[in-house]
Design an enzyme around this catalytic site. Structure first.
Site, short mmCIF file in Angstrom:
data_model
loop_
_atom_site.label_atom_id
_atom_site.label_comp_id
_atom_site.label_asym_id
_atom_site.label_seq_id
_atom_site.Cartn_x
_atom_site.Cartn_y
_atom_site.Cartn_z
N HIS A 63 0.86 -1.19 0.00
CA HIS A 63 0.00 0.00 0.00
C HIS A 63 0.89 1.24 0.00
O HIS A 63 2.12 1.13 -0.02
CB HIS A 63 -0.95 -0.01 1.20
CG HIS A 63 -0.29 0.05 2.54
ND1 HIS A 63 0.53 -0.96 3.02
CD2 HIS A 63 -0.31 1.00 3.52
CE1 HIS A 63 0.96 -0.64 4.24
NE2 HIS A 63 0.46 0.56 4.55
N HIS A 65 1.18 3.93 2.24
CA HIS A 65 1.64 4.66 3.42
C HIS A 65 3.16 4.80 3.31
O HIS A 65 3.85 3.89 2.83
CB HIS A 65 1.25 3.94 4.71
CG HIS A 65 -0.17 4.21 5.12
ND1 HIS A 65 -0.93 3.32 5.86
CD2 HIS A 65 -0.97 5.29 4.88
CE1 HIS A 65 -2.14 3.84 6.07
NE2 HIS A 65 -2.18 5.02 5.49
N ASP A 67 5.86 4.59 5.12
CA ASP A 67 6.85 3.64 5.61
C ASP A 67 6.95 2.39 4.75
O ASP A 67 7.81 1.53 4.98
CB ASP A 67 6.57 3.27 7.07
CG ASP A 67 5.15 2.78 7.32
OD1 ASP A 67 4.23 3.33 6.70
OD2 ASP A 67 4.97 1.87 8.14
N HIS A 68 6.08 2.29 3.75
CA HIS A 68 6.10 1.13 2.85
C HIS A 68 6.48 1.48 1.42
O HIS A 68 6.54 0.58 0.58
CB HIS A 68 4.73 0.44 2.85
CG HIS A 68 4.34 -0.11 4.18
ND1 HIS A 68 4.51 -1.44 4.51
CD2 HIS A 68 3.82 0.49 5.28
CE1 HIS A 68 4.09 -1.63 5.75
NE2 HIS A 68 3.67 -0.48 6.24
N HIS A 141 -7.31 -2.71 5.70
CA HIS A 141 -6.55 -1.57 6.22
C HIS A 141 -7.30 -0.30 5.83
O HIS A 141 -8.11 -0.32 4.90
CB HIS A 141 -5.14 -1.59 5.61
CG HIS A 141 -4.14 -0.77 6.35
ND1 HIS A 141 -3.93 -0.88 7.70
CD2 HIS A 141 -3.29 0.19 5.91
CE1 HIS A 141 -2.99 -0.03 8.07
NE2 HIS A 141 -2.58 0.63 7.01
N ASP A 208 0.31 -4.31 6.75
CA ASP A 208 -0.72 -3.62 7.51
C ASP A 208 -2.13 -4.11 7.23
O ASP A 208 -2.69 -3.90 6.15
CB ASP A 208 -0.64 -2.12 7.22
CG ASP A 208 0.71 -1.53 7.57
OD1 ASP A 208 1.67 -2.31 7.69
OD2 ASP A 208 0.80 -0.31 7.72
N HIS A 266 7.67 -5.06 11.53
CA HIS A 266 6.85 -3.85 11.50
C HIS A 266 6.44 -3.47 12.93
O HIS A 266 5.27 -3.39 13.27
CB HIS A 266 5.61 -4.07 10.62
CG HIS A 266 4.88 -2.80 10.26
ND1 HIS A 266 3.89 -2.27 11.05
CD2 HIS A 266 5.00 -1.98 9.20
CE1 HIS A 266 3.41 -1.17 10.48
NE2 HIS A 266 4.09 -0.97 9.35
#
Length: 304
Positions: A63, A65, A67-68, A141, A208, A266
């Site tokens: 996805h 976000h 941090d990914h 999510h 997530d 994570h």
């Protein structure tokens, strides 16, 4: 010699720490290199881990976000800087295609690498090859997210002693493998008579998400399951609220899905003792538990 191992490049969640970089995981699978969720700093972590950009053949984002995915610009530019000649396929949620375009062209650079965008529109098989099948399942999510599963088909391992007993030698072995049966003298020899089933291996990557059916589908009989465990069970209400899993939930998935090796990652910055994740997971999962650390490596277990 083929190599199948996970190279952990980062294990933090939203906020990186002194010892934990943002996400980043490279799965080395024979000649393929699957780079999952490259967060900020992934390019530098690859240098520390001794991983060349040329080892990447596919980029898989769960996805969008930060941090990914905030490591995508550096990785994409490094592919061109290092003169990577093979095409690199990029899988990501189709709803975030605009974000991928922004990340891919975040700054001025001379692009020479071939990036083939393959947006994920829903559940199903994304790609096939010598590696087997790459599959995706939609997770639960707050933003659209997908988990990934790599499935190698089962094959057969030829047994030299049985080949000799049935008089199959030299080029005949290859012909028997291709055709399934072979005439030797006065009798027909089948491949089943001189081999045993070689179970295909499975890998699953789950980030997530709340608990949902897709998590179990992805984890089903995985030899190696990489799964988020952002929270401990004492904060399960936060996990539910923000769309995440606890270490106990991840371990329960592994136990019920007959996973062999469980890799937890994570981690929220609120926790400073990683052993608590291990202890919580071991309470419900009897297989191997690995609490991922930056720059560590986890080999796929030997075939069943």
């Amino acid at each position: 010699m083929s190599v199948r191992e996970l190279v952990v490049l980062g294990t933090a969640s939203q906020v990186p720490g002194r010892n934990r970089n943002h996400n980043g995981y490279l799965l080395r699978w024979d000649a393929e290199g699957f780079l999952f969720d490259p967060g900020e700093g992934t390019q530098r972590q690859m240098l520390f881990a001794g991983v060349a950009a040329s080892s990447i053949t596919r980029i898989c984002l769960t996805h969008f976000h930060g941090d990914h995915c905030l490591g995508v610009p550096g990785v994409v530019q490094r592919l061109s800087l290092d003169g990577v000649r093979h095409p690199v396929h990029a899988h990501f949620p189709a709803s975030g295609r605009e974000y991928f375009e922004r990340l891919r062209h975040a700054s001025v650079f001379h692009e020479t690498a071939e990036i083939i965008e393959e947006p994920v529109h829903g559940n199903g098989v994304l790609a096939t090859g010598e590696f087997g099948e790459l599959r995706a399942r939609r997770l639960d999510h707050p933003v659209e997210a997908f988990g990934y599963q790599l499935v190698e088909p089962s094959g057969r391992r030829m047994l030299p002693e049985l080949l000799a007993r049935f008089g199959v030698t030299g080029p005949e072995i290859g012909e028997l493998q291709r055709t399934g049966s072979l005439r030797v003298g006065s009798r027909t020899v089948t491949v089943e008579q001189v081999s045993v089933v070689r179970q295909g291996q499975r890998f699953a990557f789950v980030m997530d998400t709340r608990l949902c059916d897709a998590v179990y589908e992805l984890a089903d009989r995985a030899d190696l399951l990489v799964i988020e465990s952002t929270f401990l069970e004492e904060d399960a209400h936060l996990a539910r609220e923000y769309g995440h899993l606890t270490a106990r939930q991840a371990a329960r998935v592994a136990a019920e899905s007959k996973v062999r090796t469980l890799v937890l990652t994570h981690f929220s910055q609120r926790y400073d003792d990683p052993t608590k994740f291990y202890e919580e997971a071991r309470e419900v999962f009897g297989g191997e538990v690995v609490v991922a650390a930056d720059l560590s490596r986890v080999s796929l277990p030997r075939r069943r």
